[in-house]
Every structure is written in structure tokens, then in C-alpha cells.
Design an enzyme around this catalytic site. Structure first.
Site, PDB file in Angstrom:
ATOM      1  N   GLY B 386       0.822  -1.205   0.000  1.00  0.00           N
ATOM      2  CA  GLY B 386       0.000   0.000   0.000  1.00  0.00           C
ATOM      3  C   GLY B 386       0.858   1.258   0.000  1.00  0.00           C
ATOM      4  N   SER B 387       0.312   2.307   0.607  1.00  0.00           N
ATOM      5  CA  SER B 387       0.935   3.631   0.493  1.00  0.00           C
ATOM      6  C   SER B 387       2.267   3.760   1.210  1.00  0.00           C
ATOM      7  CB  SER B 387      -0.019   4.686   1.048  1.00  0.00           C
ATOM      8  OG  SER B 387      -1.289   4.529   0.473  1.00  0.00           O
ATOM      9  N   THR B 388       2.646   2.755   1.958  1.00  0.00           N
ATOM     10  CA  THR B 388       3.906   2.891   2.697  1.00  0.00           C
ATOM     11  C   THR B 388       5.078   3.152   1.765  1.00  0.00           C
ATOM     12  OG1 THR B 388       4.132   0.494   2.620  1.00  0.00           O
ATOM     13  CG2 THR B 388       3.225   1.434   4.631  1.00  0.00           C
TER      14      THR B 388
END
Lengths: 395, 700
Positions: B386-388
Site C-alpha cells: 500500500g501507500s507505505t
């Protein structure tokens, strides 16, 4: 008192031989110290042996104090003490089983073991000598078959109990020593030649028959003796017959010993030069250590020393005017001869393996004291000879 | 008198005869001695010189394992053992005899005795009876064939004659037979009583080769941590099949105990220690003439983990509690959520401080639900991040020049011809620059960056997406420098490098830029965030801090330290990394940051990035279940980072749980709490010492 000491004549020749043998023993034990199994490695057996020798010399001194014809009074009591001590092995709490044989008493405080059969040999010699002498003294008239049978019967009756008790321990070695003792004493007991020859003939026949049976039906014989006390005696005979087949079992010892002796060659490998590992080398197998380190020459010297010792004892037996002394001496000769022949013979693959110590040389307190005591008897017989002769001349 | 004379008269002759016999006997001795020593002497000497060399090895205790603070994690437990060292060419009969004797002195489990063992034993005891089963013709066969035939013909009835005692003997003999010559083999080490030990010690001389000694067992105070540490194989299992060659090349024996999985396997060669090697000189019949120690044995080296067991246990507890909250809140909805991975690492050195892989098992009628610690999943399980990963995307954009520092995009749905609209998670982000894009987690900003990397510079609605075929390689080359999709180099037997993109299409590059394309491990994520935290140095993670020489007095002597190892420096200007660091700080600390609601009040000024990934599960044909991965990566304090972390909670239901942030907050709190406690206790202990000293002085 002074007189009695003065009258004692010490046989320095024999003492010298015995001392030489013990010195050889100590040197050999010293040289073996670091080759023994880990559990007993480095123990100063040569010092222990020296201490036992001193104890033995004290025993000899005690024996010398008593005039040897007095022994006849103790002969039978000692014999019975010996037999009882053998019987005691089967139920007394101090009896211990070592290496599968129930032959030892554990002496509690000094923490050592004593083998009653060793003493039994001496007691039996005393008793036999006494019985033969008495028989001859009491017999009136000419010798006949009755004389022979009664004498033989007495000797037989005396020998059988200790022989059987020792055989079932099992200690085949000492049992055979006893047979030799009886054999030697029978030869000079006064039995007539024809009787002896017929005895020898019968024995020979039985042995031959047994051998033939064994060689023809080896499996059946083995099966018959399986699980009995004689099993391992039989095993040793088989191993001796065919050493390579039994290499990992009974014969390993014999092969290793012969290898050690053989590799000593003419001059030996020198002191501390042992290369071959032999079990029980400080006790029963000590001759292999002598032969490996000092070669044919060294080991021949040991054999000659033994021969001279026996020669000297026989000489004393001949000179002795009292038949009891002669019988006693010859009993001891029988004991020594067989043990020496057996022990050295098994080390050089002449005869099967049997656990017997080499007199004076093998490490072991009981046996050293017993042989020194035997020497004490002989010294005593020798020292009283003069006075005995003096008395007869006076008569 | 006449009688006596007469009596004596036969004596001289007979004594002479006797003497003659003795003379013959002694002559025989000398003769035979001559044969043995002179005739065959040389041969005997040659025989003696013909020797063999045999080398034996005695195992030593394995090294211990400690945590970074000296807390023992794996210890050795000494126990009594009965060993057997066979001499050479030992025969089955010898072993039988020893077994029979041993059985009088000790008990033995008979469970492992096979039918074959029973038959061998029966045959040894009933040799003749056994071979009577063969007819004359069969007796012509080779020995081994005969033996085999006899074994086959032993009947059930015959075997049933074996008594309990027989079975015991057979069990002991089975162990004796396994021993190799001159090498000590443990016959029994479980449950030996003091009595057995004493009796056997006393009687060992009756049983050649039998000895009493000590063996060891692995003792693990932290049972739940075994999944990471691994175990030690027992002697019966021996070397693992897949590594037999490897170990045998290193002179291992087939029945050596080696580490199985985990740290025990990875550091096997250190933990094993040096066996005592002895060289035995034996003659041709196999008797040992001489034996010599060639190499002194040395206990295995001690391993010091970089793991802090106190932190580890706290982390395990936190993760379990937070998982239970989610599961219990909505039992029916989160049926696919069954594990959470969390890992903490020092971003400056790569030392792993704690790693937790909690797996939840529902249990059934008989068993309660329970957790199992499967910490290795931190290295093995890959998930959509994800956005990590947006920090890496921004750096890729800045460094490749497709965006300028401070460049802005409007966060609005992107519409391409023939596909669905692409949107951000949170609506109404508006115009954002690179730092804001991280703070507020703008997907659109990342899409626009990825589009430019793929050659599609300006966005016009309803166009088709253009792709020059290079965007993916460009983007992934930056990701790999941070460890995303690279092997982390962790000191563990196995690790995954992710589920990586191949045969990439234009849309995939866009998805990659927001962490919706490639799958990574938690360890890769913590390496990535550490690299951002420390200014661009990709550190090799270490579970083991150092290896100590074995000492008995507890003192430390370092044999080898796992020095911090920089795998690579991210090749971009520091300014770009600093912008991402600022973005990460704002995520945690500034209003509007996606994690600020939970972290803005933290005193240790944390920084990091949240992540939510759409991770559908396909349990069967054409069945799709939509789930979410909740992630959090971060570090603290932001200006001088000392701890970095990554949390992966995969396959949650699309609920509004914030398990990632909850775990993140609690684990950082705990970390700084432990740190403070240690500092204060250290101070007080030094104070105590000072006090003691002053007391002593006053005493004098």
C-alpha cells in the site's frame, strides 16, 4: 633359644634366586606403569609388590620359627580351615565375584581381595604330605595292592573336596594346579610302579577317548557344556586350537601375547619398549612384558632362574631324611612347576590360556605371600636338616 | 628303622625321574620361546608394525544463545548419559553380551525396537534353532542370503516367546549396534537415575566400551520464540537430507545433532563447537595400541542476539491484544484476518530488536482459539505494501527529474479511456506538493509521477494511458535501492525477496507507485524505512549481534561481531531524502497527517507512513473476496532515529479498524518506556555503587 637360631642354616642360594625374581617383577611392573588401561594407569604396582614382598618375608620368618615336623600337627586343621573358606565363598557376605568367578573375599578395612584357593594349595600339600607319611609309617609288612589302594584312596578323598569347590567357582587354573600337586606327590608317595603305570595308562585312555569324542562331535560336546561352568574352559581350548577364528574372543589375548613375545626377538626392545597392548599385563600376562622388553635372552634367564629354584628344592627334598619334608617339598615343586609351565606356556602359545599368575613375578599380594610361604617351608626343611642328621648319628 | 630305610630307598630314583620330567618341560618352554622369538620373531615384529590409524571424534556441548542484554535464550541442560565406544571389529555376540549385562543395571525404553531388531535378537539367542529352518540345498547359499532366509522364517510365535527382559536387551543392543568404532555413542541419556549411573560406573569394567558421561539437551526458557531460533535435531534424525552433503564435506557424522531451521541452522558452524579429535593407532586385529588427542574439544561458540527479549515479549503481547480486539469486535467480518507481522530494527546498525509473527488459530470444539508465534513470517510472507512505499516513489520522481521539489498536482480523479476512474483514499485533498502528497497520502500525485516516468507527461481526461516501456524499470530501480524487492541479507537460512512485477503494463506502473502491484516482506519494509530514516544507507538486518568465545566464568570475549553492514547507499541527493523525511514527519506529527491523530502527542517525535492496500483473496474459481492490508512503517525520533519499525496486518475486512496505528503507537511507547527504565536503573545502580563506596570509606 640361642641354640635353635644358631642351628638354623639359611639356604642363601635359594634366597638369592627368590630375591632376583622379585626384583625382576618390580622392574617389569615399573616399566609397565604407563601402558596399563586408563583405570589403573600410573599406579605404582612395583611399590605395592615390594610391600607385599616385605609382608611375605615376615610370614617366612614366622614359618621359620616353628620346627617343620611340627607342621604335621597343624596339617589337618589347616586343611579344614581351607576347605571351609572355600565353602564360605558361596554364602558369606564378604565373598565377591570378579571377572565372572566367585573366588574372592573382600577384606573390609584394608580394602583388598584375598583368594582362598591360593592358600588352599599350600594347605592341601601339607595335608597330603602328612597323610602319605602317616600311611607309610603305619603300614606293616610288604607293599601290596591293598597298600596302593588305601593310599590312593586317602589322597583322593583329601583332594576331591577342594578340587571340586575350586572347579565350580569356576577357577579351572587352580583346579589343574591341584591335580599336578597330587600327581607329583603320588609319584613319590611309595605307590608301586606297576600301580602307577596302570593309573597313567587308564588316565591316558580316558583322555584320548575324550579328545577323540570332542574332535569327532565338537558341536555336541560344546552344546553339552553350554551354560555350565566349563563353558569358557572349552572356549579357550577351541581358541587355542584355531586362534585366528576366535580372534575377537578368547584367542585375542593369546595372539596378542605371542605377538608381544615374538616381536621381542633375541635381544628385546629394551626397558619401557613395549609396543603391543596385552590385557592383564601386570598380572597373568607379565611374562609377555619381560619377553618383549628383554628378548629371548632375558626371558631364558627367567626360565633358568625358575629351573634352578626347582632344582634346588628337589635337592633339598633328596637330602631331607624325614619323608614328610620330602613329600612337602615335592608338593611345592608340583605347584611351582605347573604354574610356571602353564603361565609361560600360555604366553607363547604352547598351551591354552588359563588365568594363573607367574610365581613371584605376577603382581598380586595373595599369590606372592603364598609362594613366599612355600619357600619358607623349604628353607625350614633345609635349615633343620643338619640337626636331624646329627641326632640320627647320635643314636 | 628298616621300614623307614626301605621306604626312602625308592625316593632317589623317583625324584630323579621327576626332575627329568621337569627338565623336559622347561626345555620345551625354552624351545618354544626360541621358535616364537627367534624363528618367527621378525614376522611378529612386522605384524606389530602393521598398524591402522583410526580417528574418532567426541562431541562437545553446543553454544548458548543470549539476547542483546545477556538474557539467556537457549541454554544447555547437562544430563547423565551412558555411552558405548566399540573397539574395532566388534561382533554382534559381543554387543549382545554387553547388552545383557547392561540390562541388569538399567531400564530402557523398548518402544523403538522394530520387528527386525526382534528377529535379529531372537536369532542370536537361538542360532542353531534358527538355521535348522534351512534345508541342505539352502545351506549352500551365501551367508547373507541364509541369514535373510532365516529371518523371514522366524514366526510370530517364536517372537512372542521374547519376554519383557528380552525386549529390553534387544533395545539396548539396538543402540549398541548403531555405534561406530572407537567413537563414543550415547546409549541412553533420558531419565537415567542416580542409581543406574552409579551402578554402571562401578561395573563398567565388565562391559568393554561402556562408559558413563554427560550429554546435553537444549533448554529454551522462551518457548514461544522457538520459531525464530529453530531447534536442534536429535541423534536419531541425524543430518537433514537436503544438507547432508554440505555437512559431510565439513566432516559431520550422519548422526550429529545439527541446528534445524532458524538461528540454530544459520549459525550451526559456530554453535557446533570443535569436537575432540583423537587418533588411535590400532594393530591389525583392531586393538588400540596408542591414542592421542589431535585437537582438544571446545564447546560451541555463544550467540548473542540483537533481539531484546523484554521488547520482544512486550511486542508479542501488544500484537496479540490488538488482534484480539479486532477479531472480537466483529467476529463474523474478519474471517480472513489471522496474522499480524511486526518488526523493529535499529536503523543505524541493522540490528533487529524484536520481530513478531503472530498467527491466530480459531481452534475447534476441543481447543480454545490460540496464538502461535511464527516470527519467521516476517521474512517469509509477502504482502501488498500500500501507500507505505510512497516515500520511494517521490524520491524516484525527484531524482529522475520528472518532478521538481515542491512541484504540485491537483488531487482529482483520473479518467482514462476504457478504464475505471483512479482516485485517492481520502477525498478533497486538493492541490498538493511532494511533501503534502506523502502527508495526506495522495494517490493521484503518485499516479502522475508514475505516468511521467512512463513517458505520459501531461494528463488530459479521457485520453488513453501511454507507456514507453521504461517506467517500471526506472521506478523499481529506486525501490530496489531501498530494499523493496531486494533480498535484505538478513542472517537467516531463508528469506523471500517479494512477489515482484513482470510483464508490466502501463497501469501496473501506476499501481506499483502506490504499493498495489508488488508484494514485500515486513523485513523489506523495515529496511526501506530505515534507509529513509538514516539518510539513504541500506543496512543489512542482523538477528545476531555477535558471536562470543565460550567461557565458563561468564566473561565476554568476542569471537566475531556482526558489524553494521551498508549494503548500498541510495544514489540520490540528500535533499530529496530530507523532503521525504519531512513528509514522514508530517504524517505522524502535523494536523492532516494520516497518522497524526494517534501520534501527534507522542514525546519521542515519530515519523513514518501509513498504508492501506486492497488485497483481494481468490479462494476459488471466480470468487473474489475484497480485504484490506493495513500497514505502518516508521521510526523515531525523526531527527535522530534510533528505532525503525514495520507492521503488516493483512486481509482485514473493509472496516475502519486502525490496528496498524494502534500497534505502532503502543510498540514505540513501550520501546521508550523500557529505554527510560533501563537508564534510570543504571543511574540508580551507579548511585548505589557510589553510596557503597562512601559507606566503606566512612567505615574505615
Amino acid at each position: 633359644m640361642n641354640d635353635s637360631i644358631k642351628r638354623q642354616r639359611l639356604d642363601t642360594f635359594m634366597i638369592l634366586i627368590v630375591v632376583l625374581l622379585v626384583i625382576i617383577s618390580c622392574i617389569t611392573l615399573f616399566s609397565l606403569q604407563n601402558t596399563l588401561p586408563a583405570a589403573i594407569r600410573g599406579r605404582p604396582f612395583y611399590i605395592y609388590q615390594g610391600v607385599w614382598f616385605i609382608a611375605g618375608v615376615i610370614a617366612v620368618g614366622a614359618i621359620m620359627l616353628v620346627d617343620f615336623d611340627q607342621y604335621r600337627r597343624f596339617a589337618m586343621p589347616l586343611y579344614w580351615i581351607g576347605v571351609l573358606s572355600l565353602v564360605g565363598l558361596f554364602f558369606l557376605p564378604w565373598a565377591v565375584r570378579l571377572n565372572g568367578a566367585l573366588s574372592w573375599y573382600q577384606i573390609p578395612i584394608v580394602n583388598t581381595t584375598v583368594q582362598p584357593a591360593e592358600f588352599m594349595k599350600l594347605f592341601l600339600i601339607l595335608a597330603l604330605a602328612h597323610v602319605i607319611a602317616s600311611h607309610n609309617e603305619k603300614w606293616e609288612g610288604d607293599k601290596n595292592l591293598k597298600y596302593d589302594f588305601i593310599l590312593l584312596g586317602k589322597m583322593f578323598a583329601l583332594t576331591l573336596p577342594p578340587f571340586y569347590l575350586i572347579l565350580i567357582q569356576p577357577d579351572t587354573g587352580i583346579a589343574v594346579v591341584i591335580l599336578f600337586i597330587v600327581g607329583f606327590m603320588a609319584l613319590i608317595s611309595g605307590l608301586r610302579w606297576r600301580f602307577i603305570f596302570s593309573l597313567v595308562g587308564i588316565t591316558f585312555l580316558i583322555t584320548a577317548l575324550a579328545t577323540i569324542i570332542y574332535l569327532t562331535f565338537p558341536d555336541e560336546v560344546s552344546a553339552m557344556f553350554a551354560d555350565t561352568e566349563f563353558e569358557h574352559a572349552l572356549e579357550r581350548i577351541q581358541a587355542w586350537q584355531d586362534p585366528t577364528q576366535y580372534q575377537d574372543g578368547s584367542a585375542a589375548q593369546a595372539i596378542r601375547s605371542a605377538l608381544a613375545v615374538g616381536s621381542g626377538q633375541l635381544f628385546g626392545k629394551g626397558i619401557m619398549g613395549t609396543e603391543v597392548y596385552v590385557y592383564e599385563r601386570h598380572t597373568d600376562m607379565i611374562f609377555s612384558a619381560i619377553a618383549e622388553q628383554f628378548g629371548f635372552i632375558g626371558s631364558s634367564i627367567v626360565i633358568v632362574l625358575f629351573f634352578l629354584l626347582i632344582y634346588r628344592i628337589i635337592q633339598i627334598a633328596l637330602e631331607c631324611r624325614d619323608p614328610f619334608g620330602t613329600y612337602l617339598s615335592i608338593g611345592i615343586v608340583g605347584m611351582l612347576t605347573y604354574q610356571i609351565f602353564q603361565n609361560i606356556g600360555m604366553s607363547i602359545q604352547l598351551i591354552p590360556l588359563t588365568g594363573l599368575p607367574l610365581p613371584f613375578i605376577s603382581y598380586g599380594g595373595t599369590s606372592l605371600i603364598v609362594y613366599l610361604a612355600a619357600i619358607g617351608f623349604i628353607l625350614n626343611i633345609h635349615s633343620r636338616q643338619k640337626s636331624f642328621m646329627f641326632e640320627t648319628e647320635n643314636r | 628303622m628298616t621300614n623307614q630305610k626301605k621306604q626312602k630307598s625308592h625316593l632317589p630314583l623317583r625324584l630323579n625321574i621327576l626332575f627329568f620330567i621337569i627338565f623336559i618341560l622347561f626345555s620345551l618352554l625354552i624351545l618354544q620361546l626360541g621358535v616364537v622369538q627367534i624363528l618367527n620373531g621378525e614376522e611378529a615384529q612386522q605384524e606389530v608394525n602393521r598398524t591402522d590409524k583410526v580417528v574418532s571424534e567426541t562431541p562437545v556441548p553446543r553454544g548458548k544463545i543470549f539476547d542483546r542484554n545477556g538474557e539467556i535464550v537457549v541454554d544447555n541442560e547437562q544430563k547423565y548419559a551412558i555411552t558405548y565406544t566399540p573397539r574395532r571389529n566388534v561382533q554382534p555376540e559381543d554387543n549382545l553380551r554387553i547388552a545383557e549385562q547392561l540390562s541388569q543395571y538399567m531400564d530402557m525404553e523398548t518402544g523403538e525396537v522394530t520387528e527386525r531388531d526382534q528377529k535379529d535378537y531372537w536369532l542370536l539367542k537361538n542360532w542353531d534353532k534358527g538355521f535348522a529352518k534351512l534345508d541342505e540345498e539352502e545351506k549352500q547359499l551365501s551367508d547373507s542370503d541364509q541369514y535373510q532366509l532365516v529371518l523371514e522364517r522366524i514366526t510370530e510365535d517364536e517372537l512372542s516367546t521374547l519376554t519383557e527382559d528380552d525386549m529390553k536387551v534387544a533395545a539396548i543392543k539396538r543402540e549398541l549396534d548403531r555405534a561406530t568404532q572407537l567413537t563414543p555413542h550415547v546409549i541412553k541419556s533420558e531419565g537415567i537415575t542416580k542409581e543406574e549411573y552409579a551402578v554402571i560406573a562401578e561395573n563398567s569394567h565388565e562391559m568393554p566400551g561402556i562408559n558413563v558421561s554427560t550429554d546435553w539437551d537444549r533448554m529454551v526458557p522462551y518457548q514461544e520464540f522457538t520459531s525464530l531460533i529453530g531447534t536442534v535435531r536429535n541423534r536419531n534424525r541425524g543430518l537433514p537430507r537436503d544438507k547432508v552433503n554440505f555437512y559431510q564435506n565439513l566432516n559431520y557424522k550422519l548422526n550429529d545433532r545439527v541446528g534445524d531451521r532458524g538461528i540454530e541452522e544459520e549459525y550451526e558452524l559456530y554453535l557446533q563447537g570443535n569436537k575432540e579429535i583423537r587418533e588411535h593407532i590400532t594393530d591389525k586385529s583392531g586393538n588400540v595400541i596408542k591414542s592421542e588427542v589431535i585437537r582438544q574439544g571446545e564447546r560451541g561458540k555463544d550467540i548473542v542476539l540483537s533481539i531484546d527479549m523484554e521488547m520482544q515479549q512486550a511486542l508479542d503481547e501488544i500484537v496479540q491484544e490488538e488482534m484480539l480486539k479486532v477479531i472480537n469486535e466483529n467476529p463474523n467480518k474478519n474471517e480472513h484476518f489471522d496474522k499480524t507481522l511486526a518488526v523493529m530494527m535499529d536503523p543505524n546498525t541493522g540490528e533487529v530488536l524484536a520481530m513478531s509473527g503472530q498467527k491466530y488459530y480459531e481452534g475447534d470444539e476441543d481447543t480454545e482459539p490460540y496464538f502461535n508465534n511464527e516470527a519467521y513470517r516476517v521474512l517469509m510472507d509477502t504482502h501488498l505494501p500500500g501507500s507505505t512505499v510512497k516515500g520511494a516513489t517521490v524520491i524516484a520522481g525527484l531524482d529522475s527529474g520528472v518532478i521538481e521539489p515542491g512541484e504540485t498536482f491537483r488531487d482529482q480523479p483520473l479518467r482514462f479511456r476504457g478504464s475505471q476512474d483512479k482516485v485517492s483514499w481520502t477525498p478533497g485533498i486538493g492541490v498538493v506538493d511532494d511533501i503534502d502528497a506523502i502527508k495526506r497520502s495522495s494517490n493521484i500525485y503518485m499516479y502522475r509521477t508514475a505516468m511521467r516516468l512512463g513517458g505520459h507527461w501531461d494528463y488530459t481526461p479521457n485520453e488513453s494511458l501511454r507507456y514507453n516501456g521504461e517506467g517500471f524499470d526506472l521506478l523499481s530501480s529506486y525501490y530496489r535501492q531501498f530494499g523493496l524487492g531486494s533480498y535484505t541479507g538478513v542472517d537467516y537460512p531463508r528469506e523471500e525477496n517479494g512477489f515482484l512485477g513482470s510483464d508490466v503494463k502501463a497501469n501496473d506502473v501506476l499501481e506499483m507507485a502506490i504499493g498495489q502491484h508488488e508484494n514485500y516482506t515486513a523485513m523489506q519494509l523495515v529496511q526501506y524505512v530505515s534507509t529513509i530514516a538514516n539518510g539513504g544507507y541500506r543496512m543489512e538486518p542482523h538477528i545476531v549481534k555477535q558471536i562470543n568465545n565460550p567461557t565458563n566464568d561468564g566473561s565476554n570475549s568476542v569471537y566475531e561481531a556482526n558489524e553494521p553492514n551498508v549494503l548500498n547507499k541510495v544514489n540520490v541527493p540528500d535533499e530529496y531524502i530530507e523532503r521525504v523525511q519531512e513528509g514522514f514527519r508530517q504524517v505522524f506529527q502535523e494536523p492532516g497527517g494520516t497518522a497524526s491523530y494517534r501520534f501527534s502527542d507522542a514525546e519521542y517525535s515519530p515519523a513514518g507512513k501509513t498504508g492501506t492496500a486492497e488485497s483481494a483473496i481468490y479462494p476459488g474459481d471466480n470468487i473474489r473476496i475484497d480485504t484490506l492490508n493495513l500497514l505502518l512503517v516508521g521510526y523515531a525520533p525523526h531527527d535522530d532515529p534510533e528505532v525503525a519499525f514495520a507492521i503488516v496486518a493483512p486481509h482485514l475486512d473493509e472496516s475502519d479498524s486502525h490496528i496498524n496505528n494502534e500497534i505502532g503507537r503502543r510498540m514505540l511507547d513501550k520501546y521508550f518506556e523500557i529505554k527510560e527504565e533501563r537508564q534510570s536503573s543504571e543511574e540508580s545502580s551507579t548511585e548505589d555503587e557510589e553510596n557503597e563506596e562512601s559507606e566503606e570509606e566512612s567505615g574505615e
